[in-house]
Enzyme design. Structure first.
Site, mmCIF file in Angstrom:
data_model
loop_
_atom_site.group_PDB
_atom_site.id
_atom_site.type_symbol
_atom_site.label_atom_id
_atom_site.label_comp_id
_atom_site.label_asym_id
_atom_site.label_seq_id
_atom_site.Cartn_x
_atom_site.Cartn_y
_atom_site.Cartn_z
ATOM 1 N N LEU A 83 0.864 -1.182 0.000
ATOM 2 C CA LEU A 83 0.000 0.000 0.000
ATOM 3 C C LEU A 83 0.897 1.228 0.000
ATOM 4 C CD1 LEU A 83 -2.644 -0.990 2.740
ATOM 5 C CD2 LEU A 83 -2.763 -1.378 0.268
ATOM 6 N N ILE A 143 4.551 -1.127 3.134
ATOM 7 C CA ILE A 143 4.370 0.279 2.788
ATOM 8 C C ILE A 143 5.283 0.643 1.607
ATOM 9 C CG2 ILE A 143 4.554 2.668 3.589
ATOM 10 C CD1 ILE A 143 2.241 1.042 4.827
ATOM 11 N N LYS A 144 4.674 1.231 0.565
ATOM 12 C CA LYS A 144 5.439 1.661 -0.606
ATOM 13 C C LYS A 144 5.839 3.121 -0.456
ATOM 14 C CE LYS A 144 4.447 0.330 -4.883
ATOM 15 N NZ LYS A 144 3.649 0.094 -6.125
ATOM 16 N N ILE A 145 7.115 3.371 -0.710
ATOM 17 C CA ILE A 145 7.673 4.723 -0.659
ATOM 18 C C ILE A 145 8.505 4.941 -1.932
ATOM 19 C CG2 ILE A 145 9.245 6.288 0.551
ATOM 20 C CD1 ILE A 145 6.881 5.769 2.273
#
Length: 273
Positions: free
Chosen positions: A67, A97-99
């Site tokens: 996400l 978590i996508k960054i």
């Protein structure tokens, strides 16, 4: 190599998981928007994004789901990443978590904003998928910052190389792993000949220095590119549902199924019932 489905469409995801070969999901804001718009057009009523994500994560129980954070500053990415993780991870214990590797729109001002967020999230034991990676050095730095995965945009690299050299193409067109030679020199992007070549170089670097970050080949345009990133040593490839389906097709397979079906002896058919 693991295979993820690159989609936020619940119907596609359910079909993909029913196949038994899917090991995870990657999403992004664009995919979520497309899926929600499609669901509304299908007259399935108003979409509650929180309920939608709960359903998506539940389908994928036991496998990771990326996400994406939407902020572009360190504090914003860190806060949003933590909130997404702590709100949704308890559902199925599978949130990543996508960054983005760099959130600057100018290429300068915020070059290290993402790195600080990745480092902080990793220290908080939040798994991070660093996205929008287009060079081996970006991947190396992301790994050093604590990334669990680095998403190498193989298809977009191929697109970019063709765009820079005015070579026309359709989105699903194949581009050779070793690139092409024009005017006696390789067409390239700073030494990168193709998306698959980018994956190969990154895998070599990670292997040489024993980095634990996993190489995730993304933006897969066609079955042959899927093959080539597998050969290059990608730990994971995330593929759209249509590419997954296309990877099962070969004319001789279709021909063989028809012949076998036509040739089934009645006695064998009765035994198999």
């Amino acid at each position: 190599m693991k295979i993820f489905i690159d989609s936020a469409d619940l119907d596609e995801i359910e079909k993909a998981y029913a196949s038994g070969v899917i090991d995870g999901i990657t999403t992004n804001p664009s995919l979520l928007k497309q899926a929600i718009v499609a669901r509304k057009k299908a007259r399935r009523g108003k979409v509650n994004i929180e309920d939608y994500l709960v359903e998506l994560l539940t389908i994928a129980k036991g496998t990771p789901v990326s996400l994406e954070a939407t902020k572009t500053d360190t504090d914003g990415m860190t806060k949003e990443g933590l909130e997404l993780y702590h709100r949704f991870n308890p559902i199925a214990n599978n949130v990543i978590i996508k960054i983005p590797i760099n959130t600057s729109s100018t290429g300068r001002a915020k070059n290290t904003e993402s790195l600080k967020a990745i480092k902080t999230l990793a220290q908080e034991r939040v798994p991070v998928n660093v996205t929008l990676v287009f060079t081996p050095e970006q991947a190396l730095i992301a790994a050093k910052a604590g990334a669990t995965y680095v998403s190498l945009f193989a298809g977009r690299v191929d697109d970019y190389i063709r765009e820079q050299h005015n070579i026309g193409f359709e989105k699903g067109d194949y581009w050779p792993e070793d690139g092409i030679i024009k005017d006696n020199r390789h067409i390239q992007d700073n030494g990168i000949l193709s998306g698959a070549y980018l994956v190969k170089q990154t895998v070599l670097i990670f292997t040489r220095y024993n980095l634990k970050t996993q190489v995730l080949a993304s933006s897969i345009r066609n079955p042959r590119q899927l093959r080539e990133v597998a050969i290059a040593g990608a730990h994971i490839a995330t593929v759209p549902f249509d590419v997954l389906q296309a990877s099962l097709v070969h004319p001789k397979t279709i021909e063989g199924v028809k012949k076998f079906s036509d040739d089934v002896p009645p006695e064998y058919a009765r035994v198999a019932q």
